[in-house]
Design a protein around this motif. Structure first.
Motif, PDB file in Angstrom:
ATOM      1  N   GLY A  71     -46.466 -33.974 -14.194  1.00  0.00           N
ATOM      2  CA  GLY A  71     -46.214 -34.951 -13.149  1.00  0.00           C
ATOM      3  C   GLY A  71     -45.537 -34.372 -11.925  1.00  0.00           C
ATOM      4  O   GLY A  71     -45.218 -35.085 -10.977  1.00  0.00           O
ATOM      5  N   ARG A  72     -45.297 -33.092 -11.903  1.00  0.00           N
ATOM      6  CA  ARG A  72     -44.621 -32.448 -10.789  1.00  0.00           C
ATOM      7  C   ARG A  72     -45.578 -32.290  -9.611  1.00  0.00           C
ATOM      8  O   ARG A  72     -46.729 -31.909  -9.773  1.00  0.00           O
ATOM      9  N   THR A 116     -30.774 -36.468 -21.233  1.00  0.00           N
ATOM     10  CA  THR A 116     -31.386 -35.597 -20.234  1.00  0.00           C
ATOM     11  C   THR A 116     -32.749 -36.100 -19.793  1.00  0.00           C
ATOM     12  O   THR A 116     -33.060 -36.136 -18.596  1.00  0.00           O
ATOM     13  N   GLY A 117     -33.599 -36.473 -20.740  1.00  0.00           N
ATOM     14  CA  GLY A 117     -34.937 -36.945 -20.403  1.00  0.00           C
ATOM     15  C   GLY A 117     -34.900 -38.181 -19.522  1.00  0.00           C
ATOM     16  O   GLY A 117     -35.627 -38.278 -18.523  1.00  0.00           O
ATOM     17  N   TRP A 118     -34.041 -39.148 -19.861  1.00  0.00           N
ATOM     18  CA  TRP A 118     -33.921 -40.382 -19.078  1.00  0.00           C
ATOM     19  C   TRP A 118     -33.394 -40.083 -17.679  1.00  0.00           C
ATOM     20  O   TRP A 118     -33.918 -40.590 -16.674  1.00  0.00           O
ATOM     21  N   LEU A 119     -32.354 -39.246 -17.581  1.00  0.00           N
ATOM     22  CA  LEU A 119     -31.770 -38.910 -16.283  1.00  0.00           C
ATOM     23  C   LEU A 119     -32.762 -38.139 -15.403  1.00  0.00           C
ATOM     24  O   LEU A 119     -32.831 -38.362 -14.191  1.00  0.00           O
ATOM     25  N   ALA A 120     -33.526 -37.230 -16.025  1.00  0.00           N
ATOM     26  CA  ALA A 120     -34.495 -36.436 -15.266  1.00  0.00           C
ATOM     27  C   ALA A 120     -35.598 -37.325 -14.699  1.00  0.00           C
ATOM     28  O   ALA A 120     -36.063 -37.114 -13.571  1.00  0.00           O
ATOM     29  N   LEU A 121     -36.028 -38.330 -15.477  1.00  0.00           N
ATOM     30  CA  LEU A 121     -37.048 -39.251 -14.983  1.00  0.00           C
ATOM     31  C   LEU A 121     -36.505 -40.144 -13.867  1.00  0.00           C
ATOM     32  O   LEU A 121     -37.200 -40.457 -12.903  1.00  0.00           O
ATOM     33  N   ARG A 122     -35.279 -40.529 -13.979  1.00  0.00           N
ATOM     34  CA  ARG A 122     -34.703 -41.468 -13.017  1.00  0.00           C
ATOM     35  C   ARG A 122     -34.334 -40.801 -11.686  1.00  0.00           C
ATOM     36  O   ARG A 122     -34.525 -41.388 -10.611  1.00  0.00           O
ATOM     37  N   PRO A 161     -41.575 -36.453  -9.908  1.00  0.00           N
ATOM     38  CA  PRO A 161     -41.579 -37.885  -9.576  1.00  0.00           C
ATOM     39  C   PRO A 161     -40.522 -38.631 -10.380  1.00  0.00           C
ATOM     40  O   PRO A 161     -40.193 -38.257 -11.501  1.00  0.00           O
ATOM     41  N   ARG A 162     -39.989 -39.687  -9.795  1.00  0.00           N
ATOM     42  CA  ARG A 162     -38.958 -40.482 -10.453  1.00  0.00           C
ATOM     43  C   ARG A 162     -39.570 -41.735 -11.073  1.00  0.00           C
ATOM     44  O   ARG A 162     -40.561 -42.261 -10.579  1.00  0.00           O
ATOM     45  N   MET A 163     -38.932 -42.164 -12.139  1.00  0.00           N
ATOM     46  CA  MET A 163     -39.400 -43.365 -12.830  1.00  0.00           C
ATOM     47  C   MET A 163     -38.180 -44.110 -13.359  1.00  0.00           C
ATOM     48  O   MET A 163     -37.326 -43.519 -14.031  1.00  0.00           O
ATOM     49  N   LYS A 164     -38.047 -45.382 -13.015  1.00  0.00           N
ATOM     50  CA  LYS A 164     -36.898 -46.168 -13.444  1.00  0.00           C
ATOM     51  C   LYS A 164     -37.178 -46.811 -14.798  1.00  0.00           C
ATOM     52  O   LYS A 164     -37.805 -47.866 -14.875  1.00  0.00           O
ATOM     53  N   LEU A 165     -36.692 -46.161 -15.833  1.00  0.00           N
ATOM     54  CA  LEU A 165     -36.815 -46.706 -17.183  1.00  0.00           C
ATOM     55  C   LEU A 165     -35.491 -47.352 -17.574  1.00  0.00           C
ATOM     56  O   LEU A 165     -34.420 -46.918 -17.143  1.00  0.00           O
ATOM     57  N   PRO A 166     -35.521 -48.398 -18.407  1.00  0.00           N
ATOM     58  CA  PRO A 166     -34.268 -49.032 -18.837  1.00  0.00           C
ATOM     59  C   PRO A 166     -33.442 -48.069 -19.700  1.00  0.00           C
ATOM     60  O   PRO A 166     -33.984 -47.282 -20.466  1.00  0.00           O
ATOM     61  N   LEU A 167     -32.127 -48.145 -19.519  1.00  0.00           N
ATOM     62  CA  LEU A 167     -31.237 -47.308 -20.324  1.00  0.00           C
ATOM     63  C   LEU A 167     -31.029 -47.946 -21.689  1.00  0.00           C
ATOM     64  O   LEU A 167     -30.729 -49.145 -21.793  1.00  0.00           O
ATOM     65  N   ASP A 168     -31.185 -47.159 -22.719  1.00  0.00           N
ATOM     66  CA  ASP A 168     -30.990 -47.625 -24.099  1.00  0.00           C
ATOM     67  C   ASP A 168     -29.489 -47.689 -24.389  1.00  0.00           C
ATOM     68  O   ASP A 168     -28.911 -46.782 -24.984  1.00  0.00           O
TER      69      ASP A 168
END
Length: 514
Positions: free
Chosen positions: A5-6, A74-80, A200-207
């Motif tokens: 996705g880069r 890390t995965g969530w922060l990197a996407l966000r 690219p950034r993606m706003k996923l909900p935080l668990d």
């Protein structure tokens, strides 16, 4: 658009590639270094801040556990926020909290600063690994991972050496303050070279439920490990309560994460056979490795009379083969069966540990150094092949999450290894001291003769008894150290069986999406 996705950018020039490799490698190196740089400073910190050796090891374990808790994010922060920005921000916050560690004037202040340092810097290691792979062409990624893996091998070696020199010539405060110029350099250079290669950034909900369970479960487990030795383990109601809390929280975490659409800890990674096997070997291997890395400097300083610097010099021998073999193994790992390289490394580590368990109190510096040299050879052939095995079959889009979970498990292993091995060292020392002391009683001819010799030299029976007790204590510490070396060797030897459960192909050939 690339597979992960880069946004496609022009390849870095050779000069830029070298600088980016330096920045990313140094960032990972700094972070792992701080797991071990304080090891040889523990006795000095304990004396300066008025705590016991066992309590002072919280300086190591508090950092490891806070980093471990935040690594799965890390995965969530990197996407966000994007991988490059997240790496740079994590490096800057790590550097700032290093300043707070260096300015600490009390033990609670130091532990709190170390917790913050580990938490804020958690994303540095997995993102440095992910970014390193992204800036190299596919046919050069093995070499890139070899260069990156050198940081995981060298940092635990350079840490005691640097920490010893700094503690002896400056102050333990500078063990942490030294991060400041390097952290600013890494953050600035990384942003300059790679900000146009942002993902690219993606706003996923935080668990949030997963995060709460992780904090409670791992936090309770670490407090249990840190205080267990002081409170006589499960003879203490506090330790029992911590054990129950940790078990319940971690059990609920597993159930919750398996059913969560956007899990904080993506346990589905373990559906990959090679990932599971590689991570298990790395985690358990870290228990053996950190047991050796932490306990031996304690023994050398407390019983053999080594200064922090000379204890660090002994440990530094382990880094020789790491420097020599890292890039070579990385460039050629695809040409051989990674399991064979791992097996060789584990056998060498086990054999060297068993040899080290035969040392006597008068062991000289060079014998200690040669033993560490071969332990380093084993470790050099241990980490990189296991990284290759564990990440084979992982899709590029999942690489940051997989690397974060892998680093999380590695930190759990190092933290668990530190706490448990130091506790075992204390227990085995007490046991051996009691067994040896049984021989020193009236009527035992050899004991009476030995005591009489000391009394004739010192002239006072009380002082002679005190000297005999010091000798017995030294022997007990040596025997306990040798016990742990045998245990570390046995752990590594057993892991050979586990490593051979992995199935080729490994490396990029085995990754889906390639």
């Amino acid at each position: 658009m690339s597979l992960d996705g880069r946004t496609e950018s022009a390849p870095l020039s050779l000069g830029q590639l070298i600088l980016a490799t330096l920045a990313l490698g140094l960032g990972s190196f700094m972070n792992i270094l701080d797991l071990t740089i304080a090891n040889v400073s523990v006795p000095t910190i304990a004396g300066d801040l008025g705590v016991s050796y066992t309590q002072a090891t919280w300086v190591i374990t508090s950092y490891a556990v806070s980093e471990a808790i935040l690594l799965p994010m890390t995965g969530w922060l990197a996407l966000r926020y994007g991988q490059v920005k997240m790496f740079v921000v994590a490096t800057l916050l790590f550097t700032l909290t290093s300043l707070f560690c260096g300015l600490a004037v009390s033990f609670p202040m130091l532990v709190i600063a170390r917790v913050a340092q580990g938490a804020f810097g958690a994303a540095m290691i997995p993102l440095s690994q992910t970014l390193m792979a992204s800036i190299y062409p596919p046919n050069r990624r093995g070499m890139a991972m070899g260069l990156w893996a050198m940081t995981t091998i060298l940092a635990p070696i350079v840490g005691p050496l640097a920490g010893g020199w700094i503690t002896e010539h400056l102050s333990w405060h500078w063990v942490f303050l030294i991060n400041l110029p390097f952290g600013l350099f890494v953050a600035g250079l990384s942003w300059h070279l790679m900000h146009k290669r942002e993902t690219p950034r993606m706003k996923l909900p935080l668990d949030r439920v997963g995060l709460a369970l992780l904090v409670i479960g791992v936090g309770a487990l670490q407090v249990l490990l840190d205080r267990g030795n002081e409170l006589d383990w499960f003879e203490s109601p506090e330790i029992i309560a911590l054990g129950v809390v940790s078990l319940v929280a971690l059990s609920f975490l597993i159930v919750w994460e398996l059913g969560e659409q956007h899990p904080l800890v993506d346990l589905r990674m373990f559906r990959h056979r090679n990932y599971s096997i590689g991570v298990v070997c790395i985690t358990i291997g870290m228990v053996a490795y950190f047991g050796v890395v932490v306990v031996q400097p304690l023994w050398l300083q407390s019983e053999v009379g080594y200064t922090p610097l000379w204890a660090g010099k002994v440990i530094a021998f382990s880094g020789v083969f790491g420097v020599m073999l890292g890039p070579i193994l990385g460039a050629n790992i695809h040409r051989t069966d990674a399991r064979r390289v791992v097996t060789f490394g584990m056998l060498v580590f086990a054999a060297s540990s068993i040899w080290s368990a035969r040392f006597t109190p008068d062991v000289d510096f060079w014998t200690l150094g040669i033993a560490r040299l071969f332990i380093g050879l084993g470790i050099s052939c241990f980490f990189l092949p296991l990284f290759t095995i564990s990440l084979s079959g992982i899709a590029p889009k999942d690489m940051a999450a997989a690397s974060g979970l892998q680093s999380f498990m590695r930190n759990i292993g190092s933290s668990f290894g530190t706490a448990v091995m130091v506790s075992l060292w204390d227990h085995r020392t007490t046991l051996h001291h009691a067994q040896l002391s049984e021989n020193f009683n009236p009527g035992n001819a050899p004991a009476d003769t030995y005591l009489a010799q000391w009394q004739s030299l010192i002239g006072d029976r009380g002082a002679a008894l005190a000297q005999v007790d010091r000798v017995v204590t030294g022997q007990a510490h040596l025997m306990a150290t040798n016990d742990l070396m045998l245990l570390a060797g046995a752990i590594m030897g057993t892991l050979i069986i586990v490593a051979w459960m992995a199935k080729p192909p490994f490396g990029a050939r085995g990754a889906s999406g390639h």
